[in-house]
Write a protein that holds these residues in place. Structure first.
Motif, PDB file in Angstrom:
ATOM      1  N   ARG A  53      -0.123   0.329  -1.708  1.00 42.97           N
ATOM      2  CA  ARG A  53      -1.001   1.502  -2.699  1.00 42.97           C
ATOM      3  C   ARG A  53      -0.682   2.816  -1.881  1.00 42.97           C
ATOM      4  O   ARG A  53      -0.480   3.721  -2.497  1.00 42.97           O
TER       5      ARG A  53
ATOM      6  N   VAL B  90       2.381   4.637  -2.386  1.00 40.51           N
ATOM      7  CA  VAL B  90       2.393   4.762  -4.101  1.00 40.51           C
ATOM      8  C   VAL B  90       1.731   6.470  -4.081  1.00 40.51           C
ATOM      9  O   VAL B  90       2.366   7.397  -4.686  1.00 40.51           O
TER      10      VAL B  90
ATOM     11  N   VAL C  78       7.301   9.530 -10.129  1.00 40.36           N
ATOM     12  CA  VAL C  78       6.700   8.179 -10.369  1.00 40.36           C
ATOM     13  C   VAL C  78       6.289   7.997 -11.869  1.00 40.36           C
ATOM     14  O   VAL C  78       5.497   9.051 -12.359  1.00 40.36           O
TER      15      VAL C  78
ATOM     16  N   ASN D 134      -4.745   0.431  -9.675  1.00 42.29           N
ATOM     17  CA  ASN D 134      -3.786   0.975  -9.999  1.00 42.29           C
ATOM     18  C   ASN D 134      -3.538   2.222 -10.894  1.00 42.29           C
ATOM     19  O   ASN D 134      -2.802   2.640 -11.230  1.00 42.29           O
TER      20      ASN D 134
ATOM     21  N   TYR E  92      -0.021   4.032 -12.282  1.00 45.64           N
ATOM     22  CA  TYR E  92       1.408   4.264 -11.699  1.00 45.64           C
ATOM     23  C   TYR E  92       1.686   3.194 -10.863  1.00 45.64           C
ATOM     24  O   TYR E  92       2.718   3.156 -10.050  1.00 45.64           O
ATOM     25  N   SER E  93       0.956   2.004 -10.846  1.00 44.20           N
ATOM     26  CA  SER E  93       1.644   0.697 -10.476  1.00 44.20           C
ATOM     27  C   SER E  93       0.934  -0.241 -10.801  1.00 44.20           C
ATOM     28  O   SER E  93      -0.113  -0.101 -11.702  1.00 44.20           O
TER      29      SER E  93
ATOM     30  N   HIS F  46       1.216  -6.308  -2.485  1.00 42.63           N
ATOM     31  CA  HIS F  46       2.047  -5.412  -3.192  1.00 42.63           C
ATOM     32  C   HIS F  46       1.706  -5.226  -4.592  1.00 42.63           C
ATOM     33  O   HIS F  46       1.254  -6.093  -5.297  1.00 42.63           O
ATOM     34  N   VAL F  47       2.071  -3.960  -4.939  1.00 43.72           N
ATOM     35  CA  VAL F  47       2.148  -3.444  -6.397  1.00 43.72           C
ATOM     36  C   VAL F  47       3.688  -3.233  -6.413  1.00 43.72           C
ATOM     37  O   VAL F  47       4.592  -3.283  -5.771  1.00 43.72           O
ATOM     38  N   ILE F  48       3.892  -2.940  -7.876  1.00 44.06           N
ATOM     39  CA  ILE F  48       4.988  -2.899  -8.295  1.00 44.06           C
ATOM     40  C   ILE F  48       5.097  -1.369  -8.809  1.00 44.06           C
ATOM     41  O   ILE F  48       4.306  -1.226  -9.929  1.00 44.06           O
ATOM     42  N   VAL F  49       6.170  -0.696  -8.776  1.00 44.27           N
ATOM     43  CA  VAL F  49       6.229   0.692  -9.271  1.00 44.27           C
ATOM     44  C   VAL F  49       7.542   1.236  -9.829  1.00 44.27           C
ATOM     45  O   VAL F  49       8.571   0.571  -9.554  1.00 44.27           O
TER      46      VAL F  49
ATOM     47  N   ILE G  89       8.865  -4.639 -15.258  1.00 42.35           N
ATOM     48  CA  ILE G  89       7.559  -4.699 -14.641  1.00 42.35           C
ATOM     49  C   ILE G  89       6.508  -5.493 -15.319  1.00 42.35           C
ATOM     50  O   ILE G  89       5.716  -6.247 -14.805  1.00 42.35           O
TER      51      ILE G  89
ATOM     52  N   THR H 180       4.688  -9.344 -14.058  1.00 40.74           N
ATOM     53  CA  THR H 180       3.245  -9.244 -14.024  1.00 40.74           C
ATOM     54  C   THR H 180       2.483 -10.345 -14.906  1.00 40.74           C
ATOM     55  O   THR H 180       1.246  -9.960 -14.854  1.00 40.74           O
TER      56      THR H 180
END
Length: 448
Positions: free
Chosen positions: A116, A119, A128, A156, A165-166, A326-329, A347, A351
């Motif tokens: 994060r 990001v 983004v 997020n 944004y994630s 982890h996040v995904i962006v 995405i 998820t």
């Protein structure tokens, strides 16, 4: 420290200026995902290929990720004309550096894994993609979005810029590890409050003559205890509450650590870096670490009889448990709205319930991000088959909180985190008085 922060801020400012100056208005809208829902691009006119950069190196996890990408390409991707091309880009920090370089060059990946704080840095540009309009769209939205734990959803959508944004993808929280045989042999009860923790540690000290407890993440322990004692840490706008309005709570936390270290019942990890080693070697019977460490302890001592429990709390009203992962962006440096939509579809897939279940029961050590995964028979069977250590982390999902991520003209959330770790080490390892250590931090982060 100040010099490093200044250089970093100069870099992010340069990125921001480059982003603002290199796009047309139409491109900026597509890149930042600020389109209104009624103008969203929600279909692909001709096949597109999207690049996905990640930092997954564990062979088991990498295999799961590879299978998920193949499944996406063979199903949703084939139907909609999207092909995902994955690339391993080193560790999380190496991936971050490579993404920053790619953003500067105008050829960033369409999708990337991130932490994060990274990001927040990417958001210094206009590249983004805001996922919120897609998530709520009646045609392509995530109908079960609220199935994701509230604390993870909030994390997020709480950056300095309004939007989402994630999305969370690989989640873990902190749990209390304890030596079952030691506790049973000495008729000890696993502590659920900090008063009980101090009392139990005192009893263990009498038995072993050594410290009884430690906490892997010193900065995390500080922000968790600040929240549990009713204070505030920071926010996404860069307000450092614990060093301003809530210094009384900050000092309470520092004094708690100092008092228990001075008594010889708590310790830091020191040169060991993490407590999984000393815990596996039975040098310490109890510590707080992230839930992923459960996958490493058996390899260090397969005969150790250990378990996990929720971390102690001050009260139910201020219950707090640090969640991370982890996040995904989605990034869009070209202004291609169809690619932004394609990135969102990928995405959404990784998820989803099915994808999260595959990650959780595949032996990665990560926790569910969705209540439906927790409730599933597959997960329950997995837990019952020798993976009950996962339940402690999940049981705290209602009190998950996240470390706020920000980058502003003075400092960054990463720099504050580093300064907090130093402050904790000064107090716990070097005997510095809490007031002095807190004042040192204020100077480091530019508050004095």
């Amino acid at each position: 420290m100040k010099k490093i922060v200044s250089l970093f801020l100069a870099l992010t400012m340069a990125l921001s200026l480059a982003a603002c100056g290199s796009k047309t208005g139409e491109q900026a809208a597509a890149g930042s995902g600020t389109q209104k829902e009624d103008t969203l691009v929600k279909e692909i006119s001709s096949p597109v290929e999207i690049q996905f950069w990640h930092s997954v190196s564990n062979p088991v996890h990498a295999g799961i990720l590879e299978n998920l990408i193949k499944e996406f390409n063979d199903t949703v991707g084939q139907e909609k004309g999207i092909t995902v091309v994955p690339t391993f880009n080193g560790s999380s920090s190496e991936l971050y550096s490579n993404v920053i370089a790619a953003i500067k060059a105008g050829n960033a990946p369409d999708v990337t894994l991130a932490l994060r704080p990274y990001v927040a840095d990417y958001l210094q540009t206009d590249y983004v993609v805001d996922l919120a309009p897609y998530i709520s769209d009646p045609d392509v939205g995530i109908s079960d979005y609220n199935d994701i734990f509230e604390g993870l959803r909030n994390a997020n959508s709480n950056y300095e810029k309004e939007g989402t944004y994630s999305l969370p993808i690989h989640s873990y929280s902190e749990v209390l590890y304890y030596n079952v045989d030691f506790f049973e042999k000495n008729n000890l009860t696993v502590p659920t409050t900090w008063d009980e923790m101090v009392d139990t540690c005192s009893k263990i000290r009498e038995i072993t003559g050594a410290p009884a407890f430690g906490w892997d993440n010193l900065a995390g322990s500080f922000m968790t205890l600040v929240k549990q004692f009713g204070g505030r840490y920071t926010d996404q706008n860069g307000n450092i509450y614990f060093a301003n309005e809530d210094t009384d709570v900050a000092l309470k936390v520092l004094n708690l650590w100092k008092d228990n270290v001075d008594r010889g019942i708590w310790r830091t990890a020191g040169e060991d870096m993490f407590f999984s080693g000393p815990f596996a070697n039975e040098q310490i019977p109890m510590y707080i670490g992230d839930s992923v460490e459960a996958s490493y302890i058996p390899s260090k001592n397969p005969d150790l009889n250990w378990a996990t429990a929720p971390i102690p709390q001050v009260s139910s009203d201020t219950a707090a448990n640090l969640s991370a992962g982890h996040v995904i962006v989605a990034l869009n440096t070209t202004g291609n709205a169809e690619k932004a939509y394609a990135a969102y579809e990928f995405i959404k897939f990784v998820t989803s319930y099915e994808a999260n279940l595959a990650v959780v029961i595949g032996g990665t050590g990560y926790l569910p991000i969705r209540q439906s995964v927790v409730d599933s028979q597959e997960y329950q069977n997995y837990v019952a088959a020798g993976h009950d250590f996962l339940t402690a982390g999940v049981s705290q999902s209602s009190c998950y909180f996240y470390e706020p991520a920000f980058t502003n003209g003075v400092t960054t959330s990463s720099a504050v985190n580093s300064a907090v770790k130093t402050m904790m080490q000064e107090v716990a390892d070097n005997g510095v008085e809490p007031e002095t250590a807190l004042n040192n931090l204020k100077q480091t982060v530019g508050l004095n």
